[in-house]
Scaffold this active site. Structure first.
Site, mmCIF file in Angstrom:
data_model
loop_
_atom_site.group_PDB
_atom_site.id
_atom_site.type_symbol
_atom_site.label_atom_id
_atom_site.label_comp_id
_atom_site.label_asym_id
_atom_site.label_seq_id
_atom_site.Cartn_x
_atom_site.Cartn_y
_atom_site.Cartn_z
ATOM 1 N N HIS A 144 46.334 32.434 43.176
ATOM 2 C CA HIS A 144 47.451 31.494 43.280
ATOM 3 C C HIS A 144 48.713 32.224 43.702
ATOM 4 C CE1 HIS A 144 44.582 29.395 40.702
ATOM 5 N NE2 HIS A 144 45.096 28.292 41.225
ATOM 6 N N TYR A 198 51.839 36.700 44.824
ATOM 7 C CA TYR A 198 50.453 36.323 45.087
ATOM 8 C C TYR A 198 49.614 36.970 43.996
ATOM 9 C CZ TYR A 198 51.735 34.523 49.658
ATOM 10 O OH TYR A 198 52.279 33.784 50.670
ATOM 11 N N CYS A 199 49.145 36.169 43.071
ATOM 12 C CA CYS A 199 48.353 36.617 41.921
ATOM 13 C C CYS A 199 46.882 36.453 42.306
ATOM 14 C CB CYS A 199 48.728 35.777 40.709
ATOM 15 S SG CYS A 199 48.012 36.342 39.175
ATOM 16 N N ILE A 200 46.205 37.572 42.566
ATOM 17 C CA ILE A 200 44.908 37.551 43.237
ATOM 18 C C ILE A 200 43.810 38.134 42.348
ATOM 19 C CG2 ILE A 200 43.673 38.301 45.310
ATOM 20 C CD1 ILE A 200 46.064 36.400 45.865
#
Length: 143
Positions: A101, A113-115
């Site tokens: 997200h 950007y949390c990946i």
């Protein structure tokens, strides 16, 4: 037939759950949250370049976090209404790999950007040429 069927069939159970079923791996217990070497992060399915270590930062969230993708053309966004929240999901364009997200709470008014590590493959800078990513070495050239 999905052109990435072979790559998808070779994913681990966790990688499959995250990338194909829009799952989330455990915070602080994943492969790249504490990875600090120079290099690039590619889509585990398509192998397209998504993020660079230059834009990676420790968000304290427990997942790898980046301020931006290498190219906006490789990332697509969609609304995610799961769990009673409204969030912005990010996926890879070519393989439609669920990545994580994006939030507006990054450092210095940037994005975060949390990946999921399970959706990524890290290519260290010193192996980029031999792995076929020499065209992206410019990211690490000092001005």
């Amino acid at each position: 037939m999905n052109k990435y069927k072979k790559q998808i069939d070779n994913l681990t159970d966790l990688q499959y759950e995250v990338t194909q079923n829009k799952g989330t791996e455990q915070a602080f217990n994943n492969k790249y949250n504490s990875e600090y070497r120079e290099g690039i992060y590619v889509d585990i399915v398509s192998k397209k370049v998504l993020f660079s270590s230059i834009d990676k930062f420790d968000s304290g969230s427990g997942w790898p976090s980046f301020t931006k993708p290498v190219s906006n053309s490789e990332i697509k966004e969609s609304v995610d209404r799961k769990f009673g929240m409204v969030r912005t999901e990010v996926s890879s364009v070519d393989a439609d790999t669920h990545l994580g997200h994006v939030f507006d709470d990054g450092p210095d008014n940037q994005l975060r950007y949390c990946i999921n590590s399970a959706s990524l493959l890290f290519i260290p800078k010193e192996k980029m040429k031999e792995e076929g990513y020499a065209d992206f070495l410019y990211l690490f050239e000092k001005e």
